[in-house]
Design a protein around this motif. Structure first.
Motif, PDB file in Angstrom:
ATOM      1  N   ILE A 198       0.867  -1.182   0.000  1.00  0.00           N
ATOM      2  CA  ILE A 198       0.000   0.000   0.000  1.00  0.00           C
ATOM      3  C   ILE A 198       0.898   1.225   0.000  1.00  0.00           C
ATOM      4  O   ILE A 198       1.917   1.260   0.708  1.00  0.00           O
ATOM      5  N   LEU A 208      -3.566  -0.065  -3.373  1.00  0.00           N
ATOM      6  CA  LEU A 208      -3.164  -1.377  -2.866  1.00  0.00           C
ATOM      7  C   LEU A 208      -2.760  -2.242  -4.046  1.00  0.00           C
ATOM      8  O   LEU A 208      -3.500  -2.324  -5.036  1.00  0.00           O
ATOM      9  N   THR A 214      -5.164  -1.392  -7.059  1.00  0.00           N
ATOM     10  CA  THR A 214      -6.533  -0.965  -6.793  1.00  0.00           C
ATOM     11  C   THR A 214      -6.520   0.266  -5.896  1.00  0.00           C
ATOM     12  O   THR A 214      -5.773   0.317  -4.917  1.00  0.00           O
ATOM     13  N   LYS A 215      -7.351   1.241  -6.206  1.00  0.00           N
ATOM     14  CA  LYS A 215      -7.478   2.413  -5.339  1.00  0.00           C
ATOM     15  C   LYS A 215      -8.303   2.061  -4.108  1.00  0.00           C
ATOM     16  O   LYS A 215      -9.362   1.443  -4.211  1.00  0.00           O
ATOM     17  N   ILE A 216      -7.828   2.482  -2.919  1.00  0.00           N
ATOM     18  CA  ILE A 216      -8.563   2.204  -1.689  1.00  0.00           C
ATOM     19  C   ILE A 216      -8.962   3.488  -0.960  1.00  0.00           C
ATOM     20  O   ILE A 216      -9.635   3.426   0.073  1.00  0.00           O
ATOM     21  N   SER A 217      -8.553   4.646  -1.472  1.00  0.00           N
ATOM     22  CA  SER A 217      -8.894   5.908  -0.816  1.00  0.00           C
ATOM     23  C   SER A 217     -10.202   6.465  -1.359  1.00  0.00           C
ATOM     24  O   SER A 217     -10.706   6.029  -2.398  1.00  0.00           O
ATOM     25  N   PHE A 255      -6.281   2.897   7.731  1.00  0.00           N
ATOM     26  CA  PHE A 255      -7.153   2.104   6.872  1.00  0.00           C
ATOM     27  C   PHE A 255      -7.267   0.698   7.437  1.00  0.00           C
ATOM     28  O   PHE A 255      -6.259   0.019   7.659  1.00  0.00           O
ATOM     29  N   LEU A 257      -7.982  -2.868   6.736  1.00  0.00           N
ATOM     30  CA  LEU A 257      -8.043  -3.735   5.557  1.00  0.00           C
ATOM     31  C   LEU A 257      -9.150  -4.764   5.663  1.00  0.00           C
ATOM     32  O   LEU A 257      -9.591  -5.305   4.647  1.00  0.00           O
ATOM     33  N   GLY A 260     -12.410  -2.171   5.182  1.00  0.00           N
ATOM     34  CA  GLY A 260     -12.332  -1.202   4.094  1.00  0.00           C
ATOM     35  C   GLY A 260     -12.631   0.222   4.524  1.00  0.00           C
ATOM     36  O   GLY A 260     -12.787   1.100   3.676  1.00  0.00           O
ATOM     37  N   TRP A 262     -11.850   3.904   6.534  1.00  0.00           N
ATOM     38  CA  TRP A 262     -10.782   4.826   6.942  1.00  0.00           C
ATOM     39  C   TRP A 262     -11.141   5.514   8.257  1.00  0.00           C
ATOM     40  O   TRP A 262     -12.318   5.777   8.516  1.00  0.00           O
TER      41      TRP A 262
END
Length: 266
Positions: A198, A208, A214-217, A255, A257, A260, A262
């Motif tokens: 990440i 990630l 893959t976008k996680i924000s 974050f 995991l 998912g 924040w």
């Protein structure tokens, strides 16, 4: 409630590193100019001196422990610290280890060098270039028998080749147009019981990587990161949940995991 685990001489922690089995499971750190190890009782031992003022980077093999400080390479073999010269006097920005090789990215270039297992001198011919995109390298991480190289605007993945003269080879089709805002934001984590990486991308999205990227924000996180100028990421696991922690000059974000979600740490 937090309590003091260990009190070290010096006022500034420049980096910490832990790898299971390394120095009897000790925590390794640089405080000011001192290299220390701390056991699980909080007792510390001095291992030597690491000059410099900036953040330190670390990696370990079966033969030695590597510290990067202010662009210079230091090796600790369990008895003493020595400086390793980099060809062309290039400054090193990051280090990783894979198959007992140390891999170094260099400042202002797309070159990376490697130090052969058990050796203490870098062969001037032990280098390759991450040329998938025309940007300079920011850093490198090893995960799942792969090397991820991070550029300012791209990332590419290499793997062991089995060849002594060229021990790493770029994986076809694994070049991504996702860069890295800071190599200090990159952390090795666990997602769905498998390793992942990440980091903060050049777009200030948090991404990630586990095979693909893959976008996680979300918009709120990205807006916060655009207002920041420094990014430091790390990972921890608690109560079977995995967390990526991102500290900037303005805020600390976490974050989860597993869910998912924040969170902001106050």
């Amino acid at each position: 409630t937090l309590s003091i685990f260990s009190e070290l001489p010096g006022s500034k922690i420049r980096g910490l590193y832990y790898q299971q089995g390394l120095f009897n499971d000790s925590l390794i750190l640089v405080a000011d100019h001192g290299l220390f190890k701390i056991d699980d009782a909080g007792l510390y031992s001095s291992l030597g001196t690491i000059p410099g003022l900036g953040e330190c980077k670390f990696a370990a093999t079966s033969f030695s422990f590597c510290i990067i400080s202010d662009g210079l390479v230091y090796l600790y073999d369990g008895a003493s610290i020595q400086v390793v010269s980099v060809p062309d006097d290039l400054r090193v920005t990051d280090v990783a280890s894979l198959n007992n090789y140390f891999i170094f990215t260099t400042e202002g270039t797309n070159k990376f060098f490697w130090l052969n297992p058990g050796e203490t001198v870098i062969d001037p011919l032990s280098f390759a270039s991450a040329e998938g995109n025309a940007d300079f390298l920011e850093g490198v991480q090893a995960t799942s028998d792969e090397l991820w190289f991070f550029g300012k605007t791209s990332a590419e993945v290499w793997a062991p080749s089995g060849q002594a003269d060229a021990p790493f080879i770029r994986i076809s089709g694994r070049i991504f147009n996702t860069g890295c805002a800071s190599n200090s934001s990159v952390a090795q984590c666990v997602f769905n019981a498998n390793p992942c990486l990440i980091w903060v991308a050049d777009t200030r999205e948090v991404v990630l990587a586990q095979g693909s990227i893959t976008k996680i924000s979300n918009d709120f996180i990205e807006e916060s990161l655009r207002k920041s100028s420094t990014y430091y990421g790390w990972y921890f696991r608690r109560n079977r949940n995995d967390f990526y922690v991102l500290t900037t000059d303005l805020v600390t974000l976490v974050f989860d995991l597993s869910s998912g979600n924040w969170y902001k740490w106050n």
